[in-house]
Design an enzyme around this catalytic site. Structure first.
Site, PDB file in Angstrom:
ATOM      1  N   LYS A 157       0.994   4.186  -2.866  1.00  0.00           N
ATOM      2  CA  LYS A 157       0.612   5.493  -2.652  1.00  0.00           C
ATOM      3  C   LYS A 157       1.809   6.490  -2.601  1.00  0.00           C
ATOM      4  O   LYS A 157       1.614   7.788  -3.159  1.00  0.00           O
ATOM      5  CB  LYS A 157       0.214   5.538  -1.147  1.00  0.00           C
ATOM      6  CG  LYS A 157      -1.095   5.030  -0.809  1.00  0.00           C
ATOM      7  CD  LYS A 157      -2.206   5.761  -1.491  1.00  0.00           C
ATOM      8  CE  LYS A 157      -3.763   4.922  -1.538  1.00  0.00           C
ATOM      9  NZ  LYS A 157      -4.667   5.496  -1.966  1.00  0.00           N
TER      10      LYS A 157
ATOM     11  N   TYR B 144       0.589  -1.111   0.211  1.00  0.00           N
ATOM     12  CA  TYR B 144       0.098  -0.256  -0.082  1.00  0.00           C
ATOM     13  C   TYR B 144       1.042   1.201   0.182  1.00  0.00           C
ATOM     14  O   TYR B 144       0.529   2.355  -0.792  1.00  0.00           O
ATOM     15  CB  TYR B 144      -0.872  -0.183   1.232  1.00  0.00           C
ATOM     16  CG  TYR B 144      -1.967   1.016   1.281  1.00  0.00           C
ATOM     17  CD1 TYR B 144      -3.112   1.106   0.373  1.00  0.00           C
ATOM     18  CD2 TYR B 144      -1.790   2.114   2.154  1.00  0.00           C
ATOM     19  CE1 TYR B 144      -3.938   2.233   0.731  1.00  0.00           C
ATOM     20  CE2 TYR B 144      -2.640   3.092   2.330  1.00  0.00           C
ATOM     21  CZ  TYR B 144      -3.750   3.169   1.740  1.00  0.00           C
ATOM     22  OH  TYR B 144      -4.790   4.118   1.976  1.00  0.00           O
TER      23      TYR B 144
HETATM   24  P1  NAD Z   1     -13.537   2.465   0.937  1.00  0.00           P
HETATM   25  O1  NAD Z   1     -12.828   1.068   0.733  1.00  0.00           O
HETATM   26  O2  NAD Z   1     -14.582   2.872   1.564  1.00  0.00           O
HETATM   27  O3  NAD Z   1     -13.705   2.984  -0.755  1.00  0.00           O
HETATM   28  C1  NAD Z   1     -12.870   2.720  -1.937  1.00  0.00           C
HETATM   29  C2  NAD Z   1     -13.884   2.769  -3.031  1.00  0.00           C
HETATM   30  O4  NAD Z   1     -12.986   2.523  -4.022  1.00  0.00           O
HETATM   31  C3  NAD Z   1     -14.991   1.780  -3.009  1.00  0.00           C
HETATM   32  O5  NAD Z   1     -16.172   2.458  -3.534  1.00  0.00           O
HETATM   33  C4  NAD Z   1     -14.653   0.701  -3.946  1.00  0.00           C
HETATM   34  O6  NAD Z   1     -15.573   0.022  -4.906  1.00  0.00           O
HETATM   35  C5  NAD Z   1     -13.591   1.405  -4.930  1.00  0.00           C
HETATM   36  N1  NAD Z   1     -12.759   0.716  -5.640  1.00  0.00           N
HETATM   37  C6  NAD Z   1     -11.945  -0.405  -5.273  1.00  0.00           C
HETATM   38  N2  NAD Z   1     -11.176  -0.804  -6.184  1.00  0.00           N
HETATM   39  C7  NAD Z   1     -11.507  -0.319  -7.112  1.00  0.00           C
HETATM   40  C8  NAD Z   1     -11.494  -0.857  -8.722  1.00  0.00           C
HETATM   41  N3  NAD Z   1     -10.341  -1.593  -9.037  1.00  0.00           N
HETATM   42  N4  NAD Z   1     -12.056  -0.026  -9.703  1.00  0.00           N
HETATM   43  C9  NAD Z   1     -13.023   0.959  -9.315  1.00  0.00           C
HETATM   44  N5  NAD Z   1     -13.274   1.297  -7.864  1.00  0.00           N
HETATM   45  C10 NAD Z   1     -12.598   0.446  -6.927  1.00  0.00           C
HETATM   46  O7  NAD Z   1     -12.084   3.311   1.083  1.00  0.00           O
HETATM   47  P2  NAD Z   1     -11.817   4.815   1.576  1.00  0.00           P
HETATM   48  O8  NAD Z   1     -11.544   4.781   2.829  1.00  0.00           O
HETATM   49  O9  NAD Z   1     -13.081   5.842   1.279  1.00  0.00           O
HETATM   50  O10 NAD Z   1     -10.693   5.147   0.683  1.00  0.00           O
HETATM   51  C11 NAD Z   1     -10.739   6.028  -0.525  1.00  0.00           C
HETATM   52  C12 NAD Z   1      -9.220   6.340  -1.082  1.00  0.00           C
HETATM   53  O11 NAD Z   1      -8.539   6.915   0.043  1.00  0.00           O
HETATM   54  C13 NAD Z   1      -8.382   5.153  -1.247  1.00  0.00           C
HETATM   55  O12 NAD Z   1      -7.330   5.457  -2.240  1.00  0.00           O
HETATM   56  C14 NAD Z   1      -7.653   5.128   0.236  1.00  0.00           C
HETATM   57  O13 NAD Z   1      -6.234   4.404  -0.213  1.00  0.00           O
HETATM   58  C15 NAD Z   1      -7.377   6.706   0.237  1.00  0.00           C
HETATM   59  N6  NAD Z   1      -7.070   6.798   2.018  1.00  0.00           N
HETATM   60  C16 NAD Z   1      -7.954   6.402   2.931  1.00  0.00           C
HETATM   61  C17 NAD Z   1      -7.690   6.630   4.133  1.00  0.00           C
HETATM   62  C18 NAD Z   1      -8.568   6.328   5.307  1.00  0.00           C
HETATM   63  O14 NAD Z   1      -8.308   6.547   6.495  1.00  0.00           O
HETATM   64  N7  NAD Z   1      -9.856   5.769   5.008  1.00  0.00           N
HETATM   65  C19 NAD Z   1      -6.302   7.241   4.714  1.00  0.00           C
HETATM   66  C20 NAD Z   1      -5.542   7.803   3.464  1.00  0.00           C
HETATM   67  C21 NAD Z   1      -6.055   7.299   2.111  1.00  0.00           C
END
Ligand code: NAD
Length: 247
Positions: free
Chosen positions: A159, A155
């Site tokens: 990133k 991951y």
């Molecule tokens: P989440 O798992 O709730 O949502 C992720 C979304 O991406 C889902 O709707 C899923 O269907 C979609 N997805 C996954 N793989 C896919 C693919 N191959 N094609 C199309 N859609 C796809 O995650 P989140 O927490 O909302 O995270 C969103 C982004 O933010 C991610 O990139 C994650 O790495 C990043 N992020 C999240 C956090 C956190 O604390 N939640 C922190 C830093 C970064």
């Protein structure tokens, strides 16, 4: 305040969590939104919420790591919408495991979705951005891409890769009026983070000077700023939204 009035935005991973919050925030700011997710039910629901706000929305079920499908979807989106002004590469997954137990499939899944997905999506819309001499590209990275994390080598690599990718794109496209910026969220309360153990959450909390986790809305507000007119002279930057976790 309609800072995105008459703009069309594409948001990947818009079915839930941060992506859903960004799609809705943009719609509140006057944008019409293409909601992309692997899960057709989720993107359909978010699209319906956007329509209820009086905006247009196009739900698109798509796996962003599938090159052929991305190419076809981008062509259809541009044909249906006429133009695209903002692309948010938000779709992301985790497959955590300590390095010695991390297998190739877990590495590939994370790199294919998080890093290759952003490459494919950005490439698919760049010709249109160049033609219209404008566009905003926003990429959701993570503080883990800046500082690493045990159990998240795949991951963190994806990133960190997104940061190098986006800065290169920013340099390539700046003269065409296109900006490309990165948001690095800290620990945000979503389905992705709700699966973590209470012990791990307590450890993370101790590292956050502001003493709380972030909300999806706080990331969506940063995305709205980068998509809007106030950010027109900002490109190639990492905006860390993390309560002071990394400084
Ligand atoms: P989440 O798992 O709730 O949502 C992720 C979304 O991406 C889902 O709707 C899923 O269907 C979609 N997805 C996954 N793989 C896919 C693919 N191959 N094609 C199309 N859609 C796809 O995650 P989140 O927490 O909302 O995270 C969103 C982004 O933010 C991610 O990139 C994650 O790495 C990043 N992020 C999240 C956090 C956190 O604390 N939640 C922190 C830093 C970064």
């Amino acid at each position: 305040m309609d800072s995105l009035a008459s703009q069309i935005a594409v948001v990947t991973g818009a079915g839930r969590g941060i992506g859903r919050a960004i799609a809705l925030k943009f719609a509140h700011a006057g944008a019409d939104v293409v909601c992309i997710s692997r899960n057709p039910d989720n993107c359909g629901k978010v699209a319906a919420e956007i329509v209820a706000l009086g905006r247009h929305a196009w739900p698109v079920a798509l796996d962003v790591s599938d090159a052929g499908a991305v190419e076809a979807a981008a062509g259809k989106i541009l044909a249906d919408c006429g133009r695209v002004d903002v692309l948010v590469n938000n779709a992301g997954v985790t497959r955590d495991g300590l390095l010695m137990r991390l297998d190739e499939a877990e590495w590939d899944t994370v790199m294919d979705t998080n890093l290759k997905g952003a490459f494919l999506m950005t490439k698919a819309f760049t010709r249109a951005f160049v033609k219209q001499r404008g566009g905003r590209i926003i990429v959701i990275s993570s503080v883990i891409g800046l500082i690493g994390n045990p159990g998240q080598a795949n991951y963190a690599a994806s990133k960190a890769g997104l940061i190098g990718f986006t800065k290169s794109v920013a340099r390539e496209l700046a003269s065409r009026g296109i900006t490309a910026n990165i948001i690095a969220p800290g620990f945000i309360e979503t389905d992705m983070t709700s699966e973590l153990s209470e012990e791990l959450k307590a450890t993370v909390l101790r590292q956050i000077p502001m003493g709380r986790f972030g909300s999806v809305d706080e990331i969506a507000e940063a995305a709205l700023f980068l998509a809007g007119p106030a950010a027109r002279y900002i490109t190639g930057q990492v905006l860390t939204v993390d309560g002071g976790m990394v400084m």
